[in-house]
Design an enzyme around this catalytic site. Structure first.
Site, short mmCIF file in Angstrom:
data_model
loop_
_atom_site.label_atom_id
_atom_site.label_comp_id
_atom_site.label_asym_id
_atom_site.label_seq_id
_atom_site.Cartn_x
_atom_site.Cartn_y
_atom_site.Cartn_z
CG HIS A 101 -2.19 0.77 1.02
ND1 HIS A 101 -2.66 1.13 -0.22
CD2 HIS A 101 -3.08 1.26 1.92
CE1 HIS A 101 -3.78 1.81 -0.08
NE2 HIS A 101 -4.06 1.91 1.21
NE ARG A 102 6.10 -0.03 2.07
CZ ARG A 102 7.24 -0.67 2.31
NH1 ARG A 102 8.11 -0.17 3.19
NH2 ARG A 102 7.52 -1.80 1.70
#
Length: 501
Positions: free
Chosen positions: A474-475
């Site tokens: 999700h980064r």
């Protein structure tokens, strides 16, 4: 002076020792639990009936013990030294000041006193725990803010107290060279010289609950090496877990060994050592799960036409005496390469400092292969420039190499994206763990026939539906990108005209 601690009358003729909670050289206090024993019907902790430093432990785990058997020998001559100090302090009354110790603000009001750890005329030091109090959810140790002698204890067990209530009055004093003499005396005794953290004149005190101390003893963890996250640096179970995660493999072995001993109390067990592949892959999976913020999205797609096409091609290959069988995985690998090209963030890796995103211009896809020795992930290189037949042949060869343990390190390097295929087993969806430094992985579950409503014919038609699970970092990838990536894969799987042979 040596004294003996005797096993008391428990009302049971003979009991088995299942745990020893202390060690030689350790300072123990009256009412502190020292061993755990059990019979056929009960288990209990046996407390010490006096203070002292353990000189010898005369029992061991697994032994049977009866009333009157000697558990420990303790040495408590240091109390004479403390009494000498107290007597000399009494001669200095003109130098003594009184300090009222109050209940600190610990974020709750009404608390109940469950244990008083000192008694009047005891010599105490700064940061030594004096009181144990609790509310409905938590237990707290209240520590001294100064050194001195307990003049008066202002509370009793089961009293209800509030923030800022006075619980003990202390006579402050300056020990001067008497304190130095006491420390010297302790250091000169061989069996206590390494127990500085457990002796009364220690300046530092470790704040931890009895259960945390018991866990530390079982796992052979030195609590002084752990920084507590609670009030006054109190060590809790989460701090121990964090310490273990960052510690070396020997700590994990201690956990395993202690767990096995506990399990044996309930029935027969077998101990199996992990092989090297399991150890390495387990460590990598653990690190990936801990360090990468995973998001997993699930979707179902219609592969009815693709499956008909695949079967047709395999029949043609059989007639042409071609031994290479096309699998669903072959098509998915090719389609994923198209998706990586269309959505380049999925074909990337973060730099070591997590500040730079490295976009790859090549398309290498790893496939997870399970073997008797564990999981291997060999890589198919340059997928975009290979057709389905070539990909199928490579899958077959890599699977054989993996199962015969003939993969070399270069076979498992350079991947951009991984596919984990559980299609041969019953199940709908799962959460595949990202294979770092990649940023995404696709999970395939078992395809099933499902009734799908056809709006044109206005009826349900049987369709072969394939569940897919996409995990991503999700980064690097947000939810919109994730669902777009999945939908693109589904569109290619549903329409065989988009799949190039």
């Amino acid at each position: 002076m040596n004294k003996k601690i005797i096993f008391p009358d428990t009302g049971i003729k003979e009991m088995k020792i299942t745990d020893i909670l202390v060690k030689e050289g350790e300072k123990i206090f009256k009412e502190q639990s020292i061993i755990i024993v059990e019979s056929d019907k009960t288990s209990m902790e046996i407390p010490s009936d006096q203070d002292g430093i353990i000189k010898r432990i005369l029992i061991s785990v697994g032994e049977k013990i009866r009333k009157g058997n000697i558990i420990l020998e303790i040495f408590n001559d240091e109390q004479k030294k403390i009494n000498l100090i107290k007597n000399k302090i009494k001669l200095q009354k003109n130098k003594i000041t009184f300090t009222a110790l109050r209940v600190p603000n610990i974020g709750t009001q009404l608390m109940k006193v469950t244990k008083i750890l000192v008694k009047e005329n005891d010599l105490i030091i700064k940061n030594q725990s004096l009181l144990i109090i609790k509310n409905k959810k938590n237990i707290f140790e209240v520590a001294s803010l100064c050194k001195g002698i307990v003049k008066k204890i202002n509370v009793k067990i089961y009293d209800t107290i509030n923030t800022n209530d006075i619980f003990i009055y202390v006579d402050n004093f300056k020990i001067n060279n008497e304190n130095f003499k006491m420390k010297t005396y302790i250091k000169e005794n061989s069996f206590v010289k390494n127990t500085v953290n457990n002796i009364l004149d220690t300046e530092s005190y470790i704040h931890a609950s009895p259960i945390v101390r018991k866990i530390a003893r079982k796992l052979k963890i030195n609590l002084s090496k752990i920084k507590g996250s609670g009030l006054k640096n109190r060590i809790n179970k989460e701090d121990i877990i964090k310490y273990i995660e960052n510690k070396n493999e020997s700590i994990m072995n201690n956990i395993s060994n202690n767990s096995l001993i506990n399990y044996k109390n309930f029935g027969p067990c077998e101990k199996l050592n992990l092989n090297n592949v399991q150890k390495i892959s387990g460590k990598n999976l653990s690190n990936n799960w801990k360090n990468i913020p995973h998001v997993t999205q699930h979707i179902e797609t219609d592969i009815t036409e693709l499956e008909k096409f695949r079967i047709k091609k395999n029949i043609e290959s059989l007639k042409n005496k071609n031994n290479i069988k096309l699998t669903l995985l072959s098509f998915i690998i090719k389609i994923c390469a198209y998706a990586l090209k269309k959505y380049p963030n999925f074909n990337s890796s973060l730099s070591d400092n997590n500040k730079i995103l490295i976009l790859k211009k090549y398309f290498n896809i790893g496939i997870a292969i399970n073997t008797n020795k564990g999981l291997f992930v060999p890589v198919i290189f340059d997928v975009l420039n290979k057709n389905i037949n070539e990909i199928s042949e490579i899958i077959f060869n890599l699977a054989n190499k993996a199962k015969n343990y003939k993969l070399n390190p270069n076979d498992m390097k350079g991947g951009c994206f991984t596919i984990s295929n559980l299609g041969q087993f019953k199940g709908n969806f799962f959460t595949p763990i990202i294979n770092a430094p990649e940023v995404a992985i696709l999970g395939i579950s078992q395809a099933k026939i499902k009734p799908i409503w056809n709006i044109d014919n206005k009826q349900f038609l049987p369709k072969l539906i394939l569940p897919l699970s996409l995990s991503y970092d999700h980064r690097v990838i947000n939810g919109i990108e994730g669902i777009n990536f999945l939908n693109y894969i589904c569109s290619l799987l549903s329409d065989i005209r988009n799949i190039l042979m």
